[in-house]
Design a protein around this motif. Structure first.
Motif, PDB file in Angstrom:
ATOM      1  N   PRO A   1     -48.392 -23.309 -55.258  1.00  0.00           N
ATOM      2  CA  PRO A   1     -47.969 -23.197 -56.660  1.00  0.00           C
ATOM      3  C   PRO A   1     -48.933 -22.410 -57.531  1.00  0.00           C
ATOM      4  CG  PRO A   1     -48.712 -25.433 -56.152  1.00  0.00           C
ATOM      5  CD  PRO A   1     -48.610 -24.709 -54.849  1.00  0.00           C
ATOM      6  N   GLN A   2     -50.240 -22.469 -57.234  1.00  0.00           N
ATOM      7  CA  GLN A   2     -51.185 -21.747 -58.075  1.00  0.00           C
ATOM      8  C   GLN A   2     -51.022 -20.230 -57.945  1.00  0.00           C
ATOM      9  OE1 GLN A   2     -51.743 -23.302 -55.280  1.00  0.00           O
ATOM     10  NE2 GLN A   2     -53.787 -23.019 -54.458  1.00  0.00           N
ATOM     11  N   PHE A   3     -50.411 -19.791 -56.817  1.00  0.00           N
ATOM     12  CA  PHE A   3     -50.155 -18.369 -56.633  1.00  0.00           C
ATOM     13  C   PHE A   3     -48.690 -18.017 -56.923  1.00  0.00           C
ATOM     14  CE2 PHE A   3     -53.805 -19.232 -53.862  1.00  0.00           C
ATOM     15  CZ  PHE A   3     -54.698 -18.299 -54.365  1.00  0.00           C
ATOM     16  N   GLY A   4     -47.935 -19.028 -57.361  1.00  0.00           N
ATOM     17  CA  GLY A   4     -46.551 -18.779 -57.720  1.00  0.00           C
ATOM     18  C   GLY A   4     -45.680 -18.378 -56.556  1.00  0.00           C
ATOM     19  N   THR A   5     -45.950 -18.904 -55.361  1.00  0.00           N
ATOM     20  CA  THR A   5     -45.158 -18.505 -54.210  1.00  0.00           C
ATOM     21  C   THR A   5     -45.114 -19.625 -53.186  1.00  0.00           C
ATOM     22  OG1 THR A   5     -44.807 -16.709 -52.619  1.00  0.00           O
ATOM     23  CG2 THR A   5     -47.056 -17.518 -52.868  1.00  0.00           C
ATOM     24  N   SER A   6     -44.193 -19.483 -52.240  1.00  0.00           N
ATOM     25  CA  SER A   6     -44.144 -20.353 -51.074  1.00  0.00           C
ATOM     26  C   SER A   6     -43.887 -19.482 -49.855  1.00  0.00           C
ATOM     27  CB  SER A   6     -43.049 -21.412 -51.214  1.00  0.00           C
ATOM     28  OG  SER A   6     -41.784 -20.804 -51.333  1.00  0.00           O
TER      29      SER A   6
ATOM     30  N   ARG B   1     -43.565 -18.704 -65.406  1.00  0.00           N
ATOM     31  CA  ARG B   1     -44.859 -19.189 -65.850  1.00  0.00           C
ATOM     32  C   ARG B   1     -44.860 -20.720 -65.903  1.00  0.00           C
ATOM     33  NH1 ARG B   1     -48.228 -16.910 -71.082  1.00  0.00           N
ATOM     34  NH2 ARG B   1     -50.174 -18.026 -70.647  1.00  0.00           N
ATOM     35  N   GLN B   2     -45.882 -21.316 -65.290  1.00  0.00           N
ATOM     36  CA  GLN B   2     -46.001 -22.767 -65.304  1.00  0.00           C
ATOM     37  C   GLN B   2     -47.468 -23.169 -65.310  1.00  0.00           C
ATOM     38  OE1 GLN B   2     -44.542 -24.604 -61.684  1.00  0.00           O
ATOM     39  NE2 GLN B   2     -44.762 -22.692 -60.551  1.00  0.00           N
ATOM     40  N   LYS B   3     -47.701 -24.397 -65.748  1.00  0.00           N
ATOM     41  CA  LYS B   3     -49.069 -24.888 -65.886  1.00  0.00           C
ATOM     42  C   LYS B   3     -49.766 -24.916 -64.526  1.00  0.00           C
ATOM     43  CE  LYS B   3     -51.749 -28.742 -67.757  1.00  0.00           C
ATOM     44  NZ  LYS B   3     -51.681 -30.081 -68.426  1.00  0.00           N
ATOM     45  N   GLY B   4     -51.000 -24.397 -64.494  1.00  0.00           N
ATOM     46  CA  GLY B   4     -51.797 -24.424 -63.284  1.00  0.00           C
ATOM     47  C   GLY B   4     -51.628 -23.215 -62.394  1.00  0.00           C
ATOM     48  N   ALA B   5     -50.604 -22.389 -62.654  1.00  0.00           N
ATOM     49  CA  ALA B   5     -50.363 -21.217 -61.819  1.00  0.00           C
ATOM     50  C   ALA B   5     -51.265 -20.066 -62.246  1.00  0.00           C
ATOM     51  CB  ALA B   5     -48.902 -20.809 -61.897  1.00  0.00           C
ATOM     52  N   MET B   6     -51.876 -19.401 -61.266  1.00  0.00           N
ATOM     53  CA  MET B   6     -52.720 -18.250 -61.545  1.00  0.00           C
ATOM     54  C   MET B   6     -51.880 -16.991 -61.746  1.00  0.00           C
ATOM     55  SD  MET B   6     -55.678 -18.999 -58.679  1.00  0.00           S
ATOM     56  CE  MET B   6     -56.508 -17.454 -59.025  1.00  0.00           C
ATOM     57  N   PHE B   7     -50.700 -16.947 -61.087  1.00  0.00           N
ATOM     58  CA  PHE B   7     -49.843 -15.766 -61.176  1.00  0.00           C
ATOM     59  C   PHE B   7     -48.412 -16.200 -61.491  1.00  0.00           C
ATOM     60  CE2 PHE B   7     -53.209 -14.874 -58.118  1.00  0.00           C
ATOM     61  CZ  PHE B   7     -53.740 -13.705 -58.624  1.00  0.00           C
ATOM     62  N   TYR B   8     -47.675 -15.353 -62.174  1.00  0.00           N
ATOM     63  CA  TYR B   8     -46.260 -15.585 -62.416  1.00  0.00           C
ATOM     64  C   TYR B   8     -45.608 -14.225 -62.598  1.00  0.00           C
ATOM     65  CZ  TYR B   8     -47.633 -14.979 -67.315  1.00  0.00           C
ATOM     66  OH  TYR B   8     -48.145 -14.484 -68.476  1.00  0.00           O
ATOM     67  N   GLY B   9     -44.274 -14.212 -62.595  1.00  0.00           N
ATOM     68  CA  GLY B   9     -43.548 -12.951 -62.655  1.00  0.00           C
ATOM     69  C   GLY B   9     -43.080 -12.544 -61.270  1.00  0.00           C
ATOM     70  N   ARG B  10     -43.000 -11.223 -61.041  1.00  0.00           N
ATOM     71  CA  ARG B  10     -42.588 -10.707 -59.735  1.00  0.00           C
ATOM     72  C   ARG B  10     -43.628  -9.686 -59.264  1.00  0.00           C
ATOM     73  NH1 ARG B  10     -36.516  -8.799 -59.542  1.00  0.00           N
ATOM     74  NH2 ARG B  10     -36.817  -9.274 -57.326  1.00  0.00           N
ATOM     75  N   MET B  11     -43.978  -9.776 -57.984  1.00  0.00           N
ATOM     76  CA  MET B  11     -44.925  -8.824 -57.428  1.00  0.00           C
ATOM     77  C   MET B  11     -44.429  -8.360 -56.061  1.00  0.00           C
ATOM     78  SD  MET B  11     -48.964  -9.213 -56.362  1.00  0.00           S
ATOM     79  CE  MET B  11     -49.562  -9.348 -58.048  1.00  0.00           C
ATOM     80  N   PHE B  12     -44.372  -7.033 -55.895  1.00  0.00           N
ATOM     81  CA  PHE B  12     -43.989  -6.405 -54.628  1.00  0.00           C
ATOM     82  C   PHE B  12     -45.189  -5.615 -54.114  1.00  0.00           C
ATOM     83  CE2 PHE B  12     -40.160  -7.096 -57.016  1.00  0.00           C
ATOM     84  CZ  PHE B  12     -39.204  -7.438 -56.084  1.00  0.00           C
ATOM     85  N   VAL B  13     -45.458  -5.723 -52.812  1.00  0.00           N
ATOM     86  CA  VAL B  13     -46.626  -5.041 -52.262  1.00  0.00           C
ATOM     87  C   VAL B  13     -46.265  -4.395 -50.933  1.00  0.00           C
ATOM     88  CG1 VAL B  13     -48.282  -6.605 -53.360  1.00  0.00           C
ATOM     89  CG2 VAL B  13     -47.433  -7.116 -51.068  1.00  0.00           C
ATOM     90  N   ASN B  14     -47.050  -3.350 -50.602  1.00  0.00           N
ATOM     91  CA  ASN B  14     -47.096  -2.791 -49.255  1.00  0.00           C
ATOM     92  C   ASN B  14     -48.473  -3.109 -48.682  1.00  0.00           C
ATOM     93  OD1 ASN B  14     -44.542  -1.718 -49.464  1.00  0.00           O
ATOM     94  ND2 ASN B  14     -45.251   0.350 -50.011  1.00  0.00           N
ATOM     95  N   LEU B  15     -48.513  -3.626 -47.470  1.00  0.00           N
ATOM     96  CA  LEU B  15     -49.781  -3.988 -46.845  1.00  0.00           C
ATOM     97  C   LEU B  15     -49.854  -3.421 -45.439  1.00  0.00           C
ATOM     98  CD1 LEU B  15     -50.001  -7.780 -47.816  1.00  0.00           C
ATOM     99  CD2 LEU B  15     -51.410  -5.941 -48.758  1.00  0.00           C
ATOM    100  N   ASN B  16     -51.029  -2.953 -45.090  1.00  0.00           N
ATOM    101  CA  ASN B  16     -51.284  -2.490 -43.724  1.00  0.00           C
ATOM    102  C   ASN B  16     -52.753  -2.778 -43.432  1.00  0.00           C
ATOM    103  OD1 ASN B  16     -51.306  -1.330 -41.241  1.00  0.00           O
ATOM    104  ND2 ASN B  16     -50.857   0.762 -41.926  1.00  0.00           N
ATOM    105  N   SER B  17     -53.017  -3.812 -42.694  1.00  0.00           N
ATOM    106  CA  SER B  17     -54.409  -4.231 -42.509  1.00  0.00           C
ATOM    107  C   SER B  17     -54.653  -4.683 -41.079  1.00  0.00           C
ATOM    108  CB  SER B  17     -54.766  -5.359 -43.479  1.00  0.00           C
ATOM    109  OG  SER B  17     -53.924  -6.473 -43.266  1.00  0.00           O
TER     110      SER B  17
END
Length: 460
Positions: free
Chosen positions: A355-360, A422-438
């Motif tokens: 929840p603190q990262f706004g995702t599951s 947006r909710q209490k305790g969450a570090m991030f909210y909204g929508r985020m799309f990423v490309n990752l290659n690691s």
């Protein structure tokens, strides 16, 4: 007339050679005192103390020790006074004291523990006496354990023979019949047999007063047995916990069944089973062969709908919660000093909520193979909020545990990692799309992470 007398006295504060050496080990103190009083007529009368001793999170206000002689009796004392470094950690404020006397062939010992309110949390006394066959121990009838009064059986005794065998019986109970029973016997061939029973042990009362123990609650019962025979050692028993909780988070009713049986003088079989709320979720069997020509260990671990939620109690501070199950079978063999693990782990509806990262995250219902002690990932997918996966390929070599070796490649395209209001305790909210290659490579002790990541423009 005194033939020999010496009274050296040492007082050291914070700035000296000793303090400098100790500080290199992370140890500091404010003052150290040592007084030695040795006299061939009066005997030993010595004292020592250390004030404001600190090492990391451990802080002792005072450590004291003393020896004093009264004719043929030698008295001793050792004590610790501690206070909490943080206000919330009340258990770190306590006093612990050990004192008694040695005279002729008899030693008395008394242990007292006082909690942060200076109330007695533990008080127990024992007398040890040297006999022709070894040592005999006898506990004082009245005791305090976990802030509750307990009583030992009037005929309690434990004998330790010169052959290191134990004989005797102890029955310790309180007014609710909670306590422990220990029975020790030997047969005509001097083979040892021990039985230990725990009756309705209150974990909350026990851990509440232990300074550096986690907060546990629930009730524990146990029945454990140890027996020697011509073939070897035989061990068996079961441990049952009711309403087991860790740091306030309920785990459940957990049971552990154990056995270790000698088949002959060279081969032994072992068995262990874990039950969660009455249902078996893990089982391990093993064979140990001590034949010097082919020394080997073989074992098999089976997981049957093992709830990953068992980990939630230990993830409380991170605010991560999990659900789902693990199944799998793993064979473990050891021969010629080499351990080999083969098998698989099957994920079943496994989710992790952050929840603190706004995702599951959803770990796909897939099987991860283990070959030659290597976890093998082949497009193992982890989904977040969107429909595109985070894919993992590569291996984790478990043969070097605890320093496992990683060789993983991770890739995600247009990965919707966050989609939350947006909710209490969450570090991030909204929508985020990423490309990752690691890529992650190397042992845990010197892990290397490389690659690139891009936050896409449609993120908000």
């Amino acid at each position: 007339q005194s033939l020999f007398e010496t009274k050296p006295y040492i007082k050291a504060k914070e700035k000296n050679i000793l303090a400098g050496i100790l500080s290199m080990q992370g140890i500091t103190y404010r003052e150290l005192n040592l007084k030695l009083d040795l006299d061939t007529v009066k005997g030993i009368n010595s004292r020592a103390s250390i004030h404001h001793f600190e090492r990391g999170e451990i802080h002792f206000d005072t450590l004291r020790a003393a020896l004093s002689q009264e004719q043929e009796r030698l008295r001793y004392f050792a004590g610790i006074r501690s206070r909490a470094m943080r206000e919330k950690n009340e258990k770190a404020t306590f006093g612990a004291f050990l004192y008694g006397a040695l005279q002729d062939n008899e030693l008395t010992a008394n242990y007292v523990f006082r909690d942060n309110k200076d109330a007695p949390g533990m008080r127990i006394g024992v007398t040890a006496k040297m006999t022709g066959e070894g040592y005999r121990f006898r506990f004082n009838p009245d005791a305090i354990l976990f802030r509750h009064p307990f009583t030992f059986n009037a005929d309690n005794t434990i004998e330790l023979t010169k052959r290191l065998k134990i004989k005797g019986n102890i029955d310790l109970r309180d007014s609710t019949d909670s306590g422990a029973t220990l029975t020790a016997t030997t047969d005509s061939a001097d083979n040892q047999e021990l039985s230990l029973e725990l009756h309705s042990i209150d974990l909350e009362a026990a851990t509440r007063m232990l300074p550096f123990a986690p907060d546990l609650s629930g009730t524990v019962n146990a029945d454990l047995h140890y027996r020697e025979s011509g073939k070897g050692l035989l061990l068996g028993g079961d441990i049952q916990s009711t309403d087991l909780a860790y740091e306030g988070t309920l785990i459940g009713n957990e049971s552990l069944e154990l056995s270790y049986i000698p088949i002959n003088d060279k081969e032994q079989h072992s068995y262990a089973a874990l039950l969660h709320n009455g249902t078996q979720v893990a089982e391990m069997t093993g064979i140990y062969n001590s034949d010097s020509t082919r020394q080997q260990n073989m074992g098999e671990l089976t997981l049957t709908r093992l709830p990953v939620s068992l980990a939630n109690a230990f993830l409380k501070e991170s605010n991560i919660t999990t659900k789902g199950y693990l199944d799998g079978v793993m064979t473990i063999s050891r021969e010629n000093n080499r351990t080999i693990t083969d098998g698989h782990i099957q994920f079943d509806s496994v989710y992790a909520d952050l929840p603190q990262f706004g995702t599951s995250l959803h770990l796909v219902d897939d099987k991860v193979e283990i070959k030659e002690s290597k976890l093998q990932f082949r497009d193992f997918s982890i989904y977040a909020k969107g429909n595109t996966p985070f894919a993992i390929n590569g291996t984790i070599d478990l043969s070097t545990l605890p320093d496992a070796i990683f060789d993983l490649r991770m890739r995600a395209d247009n990965y919707e990692i966050i989609n939350a209001k947006r909710q209490k305790g969450a570090m991030f909210y909204g929508r985020m799309f990423v490309n990752l290659n690691s890529r992650i490579t190397g042992p845990i002790s010197s892990l290397k992470v490389g690659g690139n990541g891009t936050i896409l423009g449609k993120s908000d």
